[in-house]
Design a protein around this motif. Structure first.
Motif, mmCIF file in Angstrom:
data_model
loop_
_atom_site.group_PDB
_atom_site.id
_atom_site.type_symbol
_atom_site.label_atom_id
_atom_site.label_comp_id
_atom_site.label_asym_id
_atom_site.label_seq_id
_atom_site.Cartn_x
_atom_site.Cartn_y
_atom_site.Cartn_z
ATOM 1 N N THR A 98 31.370 64.984 71.055
ATOM 2 C CA THR A 98 32.547 64.747 71.875
ATOM 3 C C THR A 98 33.563 65.871 71.666
ATOM 4 N N PRO A 99 34.282 66.263 72.698
ATOM 5 C CA PRO A 99 35.250 67.363 72.548
ATOM 6 C C PRO A 99 36.286 67.114 71.458
ATOM 7 N N ARG A 100 36.650 65.871 71.206
ATOM 8 C CA ARG A 100 37.670 65.620 70.176
ATOM 9 C C ARG A 100 37.134 65.786 68.762
ATOM 10 N N ARG A 101 35.824 65.921 68.591
ATOM 11 C CA ARG A 101 35.224 66.160 67.272
ATOM 12 C C ARG A 101 34.526 67.510 67.199
ATOM 13 N N TYR A 102 34.765 68.372 68.156
ATOM 14 C CA TYR A 102 34.048 69.641 68.274
ATOM 15 C C TYR A 102 34.499 70.667 67.234
ATOM 16 N N PHE A 103 35.780 70.703 66.891
ATOM 17 C CA PHE A 103 36.292 71.692 65.943
ATOM 18 C C PHE A 103 36.211 71.127 64.529
ATOM 19 N N CYS A 104 35.116 71.425 63.865
ATOM 20 C CA CYS A 104 34.770 70.819 62.567
ATOM 21 C C CYS A 104 35.849 71.000 61.500
ATOM 22 N N THR A 105 36.440 72.199 61.445
ATOM 23 C CA THR A 105 37.391 72.493 60.371
ATOM 24 C C THR A 105 38.739 71.804 60.560
ATOM 25 N N ALA A 106 38.879 71.010 61.619
ATOM 26 C CA ALA A 106 40.089 70.195 61.743
ATOM 27 C C ALA A 106 40.061 69.080 60.693
ATOM 28 N N CYS A 107 38.871 68.656 60.281
ATOM 29 C CA CYS A 107 38.737 67.578 59.285
ATOM 30 C C CYS A 107 37.992 68.025 58.029
ATOM 31 N N HIS A 108 36.992 68.863 58.203
ATOM 32 C CA HIS A 108 36.156 69.283 57.080
ATOM 33 C C HIS A 108 36.678 70.590 56.517
ATOM 34 N N VAL A 109 36.780 70.664 55.185
ATOM 35 C CA VAL A 109 37.264 71.876 54.525
ATOM 36 C C VAL A 109 36.178 72.447 53.638
ATOM 37 N N GLN A 110 36.241 73.746 53.439
ATOM 38 C CA GLN A 110 35.271 74.420 52.596
ATOM 39 C C GLN A 110 35.590 74.148 51.137
ATOM 40 N N GLN A 111 34.572 73.884 50.355
ATOM 41 C CA GLN A 111 34.746 73.662 48.927
ATOM 42 C C GLN A 111 35.048 74.994 48.265
ATOM 43 N N THR A 112 36.104 75.037 47.451
ATOM 44 C CA THR A 112 36.476 76.271 46.753
ATOM 45 C C THR A 112 36.734 75.971 45.286
ATOM 46 N N GLN A 140 32.020 81.242 63.786
ATOM 47 C CA GLN A 140 32.790 81.251 65.013
ATOM 48 C C GLN A 140 32.971 79.818 65.504
ATOM 49 N N LEU A 141 34.222 79.421 65.699
ATOM 50 C CA LEU A 141 34.567 78.111 66.265
ATOM 51 C C LEU A 141 35.511 78.363 67.434
ATOM 52 N N THR A 142 34.935 78.419 68.615
ATOM 53 C CA THR A 142 35.735 78.628 69.819
ATOM 54 C C THR A 142 35.347 77.551 70.828
ATOM 55 N N ASP A 164 25.653 74.793 47.756
ATOM 56 C CA ASP A 164 25.044 73.808 48.673
ATOM 57 C C ASP A 164 24.828 72.447 48.017
ATOM 58 N N LYS A 165 25.619 72.141 47.008
ATOM 59 C CA LYS A 165 25.511 70.847 46.328
ATOM 60 C C LYS A 165 26.548 69.909 46.926
ATOM 61 N N ARG A 166 26.103 68.798 47.492
ATOM 62 C CA ARG A 166 27.033 67.844 48.097
ATOM 63 C C ARG A 166 27.708 67.015 47.008
ATOM 64 N N LEU A 167 29.007 66.887 47.093
ATOM 65 C CA LEU A 167 29.775 66.133 46.111
ATOM 66 C C LEU A 167 30.067 64.725 46.613
ATOM 67 N N MET A 168 30.286 63.813 45.668
ATOM 68 C CA MET A 168 30.673 62.462 46.030
ATOM 69 C C MET A 168 32.065 62.501 46.661
ATOM 70 N N ARG A 169 32.277 61.672 47.648
ATOM 71 C CA ARG A 169 33.579 61.627 48.306
ATOM 72 C C ARG A 169 34.577 60.875 47.434
ATOM 73 N N ASN A 170 35.846 61.228 47.560
ATOM 74 C CA ASN A 170 36.892 60.620 46.738
ATOM 75 C C ASN A 170 37.312 59.246 47.232
ATOM 76 N N TYR A 171 37.135 58.970 48.515
ATOM 77 C CA TYR A 171 37.553 57.697 49.083
ATOM 78 C C TYR A 171 36.701 57.408 50.311
ATOM 79 N N PRO A 172 36.571 56.143 50.701
ATOM 80 C CA PRO A 172 35.784 55.806 51.888
ATOM 81 C C PRO A 172 36.366 56.504 53.122
ATOM 82 N N GLU A 173 35.505 56.909 54.002
ATOM 83 C CA GLU A 173 35.871 57.577 55.256
ATOM 84 C C GLU A 173 36.395 58.994 55.060
ATOM 85 N N GLN A 174 36.302 59.556 53.846
ATOM 86 C CA GLN A 174 36.706 60.950 53.653
ATOM 87 C C GLN A 174 35.699 61.852 54.364
ATOM 88 N N PRO A 175 36.153 62.805 55.143
ATOM 89 C CA PRO A 175 35.200 63.741 55.744
ATOM 90 C C PRO A 175 34.510 64.539 54.638
#
Length: 165
Positions: free
Chosen positions: A130-144, A88-90, A66-77
């Motif tokens: 908004t429906p176009r931003r509803y599916f989070c994993t389209a832009c955000h990825v899990q840190q591994t 569940q993402l439906t 649960d540690k938030r990392l610095m983003r690599n570039y501006p506007e990075q999700p």
């Protein structure tokens, strides 16, 4: 008569000469290409046989600190700093919103969704995501803990300014 062309031969001579010249040109270009043909790139992934079986590589382990990392570039999700296994993402359910929706952030401690997720295409702010931003994993990825597929020499421009080179 001698020295005169037969009228039928004149019509035949032009297409025949063009075809022969074109054929020689194709042959010459093919010979040049064969000498300078590009090298075949070796296979990176997949089976040598197109229908062959390929063992699935193990999945990278999620980082769940649960540690938030610095983003690599501006506007990075932002990267998701926790496990999202079995989320569940439906069309009817989005478990991310149980913590990240504005009205739930105080109790969960999760960061609120960006205001951009409430804007429609015309810039109008809506009451809900908004429906176009509803599916989070389209832009955000899990840190591994996955290793990079290719080496990177990226350096943040703020960390490598003109005076720090």
């Amino acid at each position: 008569m001698r020295g005169q062309d037969h009228p039928g031969l004149k019509r035949l001579r032009t297409p025949l000469a063009g075809a022969l010249l074109g054929g020689m040109l194709v042959f010459a270009c093919g010979a040049i290409y064969a000498q300078n043909a590009p090298q075949i790139v070796p296979r990176v992934t997949g089976a040598a046989s197109p229908m062959g079986d390929v063992p699935t590589p193990p999945l990278a382990r999620p980082v769940i600190d649960d540690k938030r990392l610095m983003r690599n570039y501006p506007e990075q999700p932002p990267i998701i700093p926790h496990s999202i296994d079995n989320y569940q993402l439906t069309l009817k359910t989005n478990r991310c919103l149980d913590c990240h929706r504005r009205q739930f952030t105080e109790g969960s401690g999760a960061p609120m969704i960006s205001i951009t997720h409430f804007m429609d295409r015309d810039g109008q702010v809506l009451a809900d995501v908004t429906p176009r931003r509803y599916f989070c994993t389209a832009c955000h990825v899990q840190q591994t803990d996955a290793q990079p597929l290719v080496p990177s020499t990226f350096k943040d421009m703020l960390l490598v300014g003109p005076e720090k080179k």
